[in-house]
Design an enzyme around this catalytic site. Sequence first.
Site, PDB file in Angstrom:
ATOM      1  N   THR A 818      51.657  59.769  27.779  1.00 52.22           N
ATOM      2  CA  THR A 818      51.018  58.949  27.279  1.00 52.22           C
ATOM      3  C   THR A 818      51.286  58.387  25.801  1.00 52.22           C
ATOM      4  O   THR A 818      50.867  57.450  25.343  1.00 52.22           O
ATOM      5  CB  THR A 818      49.421  59.051  27.495  1.00 52.22           C
ATOM      6  N   CYS A 819      51.628  59.370  24.998  1.00 51.20           N
ATOM      7  CA  CYS A 819      51.891  59.373  23.695  1.00 51.20           C
ATOM      8  C   CYS A 819      53.031  58.159  23.420  1.00 51.20           C
ATOM      9  O   CYS A 819      52.746  57.543  22.410  1.00 51.20           O
ATOM     10  CB  CYS A 819      52.443  60.663  23.023  1.00 51.20           C
ATOM     11  N   PHE A 820      53.837  58.039  24.079  1.00 53.90           N
ATOM     12  CA  PHE A 820      54.859  56.973  24.144  1.00 53.90           C
ATOM     13  C   PHE A 820      54.626  55.995  25.101  1.00 53.90           C
ATOM     14  O   PHE A 820      55.795  55.112  25.125  1.00 53.90           O
ATOM     15  CB  PHE A 820      56.294  57.700  24.228  1.00 53.90           C
TER      16      PHE A 820
END
Length: 853
Positions: A818-820
Amino acid sequence: MVGISLRNLCRCVSLDRQNKKHKMKRAAASLDSVETSKRVHGGQTQSVSSSTSDHSTPYDGSSSSKSLQFFVRNSGGNNNTYVVHADTDDTVESVHEQIRKKTGMPVLEQGYLVYRGKKLQMDKTLEYYGIRRDSQLQLVGRLRSTEYPNTWKAVDRLVSTVWSLCRGEHHHDEYRFDVIHSVQMFIDSFKMRAENDARVSRHVQIFASAGAAALVMLFVSPIQGNKECAEKAIRLLVNPPEAVKKELHTHFVPIILEFCTLLYTKTSRENPLYISCRKTLLSILEAVHTHRSRCFNHAEGRVIVQGLSMFVSELGRKVVKGLESCITNSPQVAAVPLSDDVSDFVALSSPLCNVIEDGLSGMGHLPLCLIELHPCYTVELGSLYVIFLEMLVKSDECLKIMENRLGSGWSGQYLSILKALNTLSKIYEGAEEKVLSVLRSRQIALNALIRNSRRNDDPLWILEHKDLTSSECRRHLAMMLLPELKDEHLFQMLIDRDKLLAQSFEYLSKADAKHLLAGRLFIEFKNEEATGPGVAREWFCMVCQALCNPRIGLFLACPDDNRRFFPNPASDVDPLHLDYFRFCGRVFALSLVYKVQVGILFDRTFFLQLAGETVSLEDARDADPVFYSSCKKILEMDSDFLDSDALGLTFVTETEKLGCRTTVDLCPGGDSIALNSKNREAYVHLLIQHRFVNSVSDQVKEFAKGFSEILCDTSLLAFFFRSLEHEDLNRMLHGSDKAICVQDWKAHTDYNGYSKTDSQIIWFWKIVEAMSVEQRRVLLYFWTSVKYLPVEGFGGLQSRLYIYATHESHERLPSARTCFYRLCLPRYKSESKLQKSLQIITQEHLSCSFGIP
């Protein structure tokens, strides 16, 4: 009272403006005399500039045929030599007049000037006598003692020492020590006088008139060691020792201003010493205006206005030339850089206007017809007004060109110029309307500039005119009021999902707000591996949703829209409710800083109180439709029926808390005041205030306190909310109300290991298109931890989305980083298998279980 037209104003200004507006250049021009100073032998030297001529070509240090630099040596006892800058058509009387201004000696007592054995007549010009550059004239006749002789003596000694250093004489170190010593002696003498001498500002003006030019001349001297000595002396005056109290430092403004003008002319805008002087000048002037630590007296104000206005006017003329260049090169107007002087022009315009407004004794806007009635400001006010009009016309032309070339990267300097025009307009009657007229007619270009603006463009002044801006622009500007996150450290939180609210409260309510902004939130959920920005986005959504859950009791949902909330008057059943409202303020402000849409809407009654505005009946329509309907009926009811007391209402209301109902007076003695047709508006107003304002004032106050702690400036709180429309804030908090558009989604998705023609990708988007609105939202949340898209759609996200091919077994479910914004998709063998996997992860209670950092 007789008014003056713009033409007459310009004529009036031109009579005296041409010399005064170039005082900066002429004073600086004395620094060019280092080479020619070898011709002056003995005595003490002071610089004098003529200011009575009526010409348009200033002396700028060049070899202009009209510009002269010559020397006047006094043959009397004090043996001084004066450096004079004038034009060939200036009169001899003008030279005498400048010596009078310098020494205080009346012209009639000065004696007479002699050149080549000839006595010079007052009414003749310098050209008449053939006076040339670097000529030397004699002043025959003894000058009497001047006012403030000790100060003049100290300044004369400093000037003489500087000239010796610039001529390259021996014993440099000894002479340089004498320069520093002379400056320190002046500061010490000033401190002693400041306590007892009401005219101490006059001593400062004497130093500014001659000492400042001498030190700058030493600063630009090519001889080794001179520059360092001058810089040390100048910094002593610009930033005196702590022994000189801040309120006394304001007396030094004329000296610092003189340093600014001379350094600006003789060095560059990037020179560190010039930058230091300018910053100190702005800091002092801003402090005086904001905190009223010490107001300038009439004489000081006049000196400052004259000096600042000449500086600002000079900068303004360069800015106008820059605009003219942009218009001339209109096909490349967006790419043409304006003058580097724009930032200085903008920075100095504001304090200049402040000092002028103070000098006008609260008159507010100054009608043009009154300019003549302020003789000390006539030239300054008139000159600035002419520049203001020229710049406004050129800016309008540039904005017109921009409207035809939207999409280009406009320079932020155009917004800066409009800011300065907005500032200058506040001191002239009718000028604000002129600026608003241009902005209103060029709204398309204005909004294009705003959308491309950055923090260092300082565009926040536009929020004063928010009716001229689009919702997108207002939100963009409001975000600039929020602080930028730093990366100095990580603020770590380990959260148990089952204790989400309590543990988050413990972490954030006890943290120092500055510590929260000095680093980034690093959140981990207990027994889960995922970390990073994606987890932070999920945490924001979960905490904000939990805080607004009506079962918690902090907020109430609007009956017709359960996404819209306002404070609960009965929240005080929890002794910690005010601490939690302060925590709420911090969390919602941080969600804006992190640009996370949390899916919450604030009711209008709540928003207006945060903005410091009044709540009306129409504002309460959504919060309580039944209450709204009842009040409307009372206001529209037949007067005779209402006066008959058939309703039996008095100025009281009932409140309910934990099942107990109590009666509250709306005003003192309210239970004895019957409702009638004459007081019904007051009755409804009091009902609204009690229901939506007074009953929740403590809650709103604590929420605002927490919010302002993240803003880092409590004074910005009301301005932040007033700069927005109600729906603007809701778009920032909630995000888009529209259903997720699959075509927009596809357009903002890239592939790694896949191509858009691969079977798995074709199947994927076919399945997504067939999903329900809620399933798409859950899939997006699983993929990115973004539950609510920005109003701009996928284009408003901080990054594009990605689908990565993985080598995992096709029996495995998809996973996400989810960070990327990365979805990891196995190579499924069939569309049905892919569909089954996506159906599993789009169950909301499972969607957060597969993300990885």
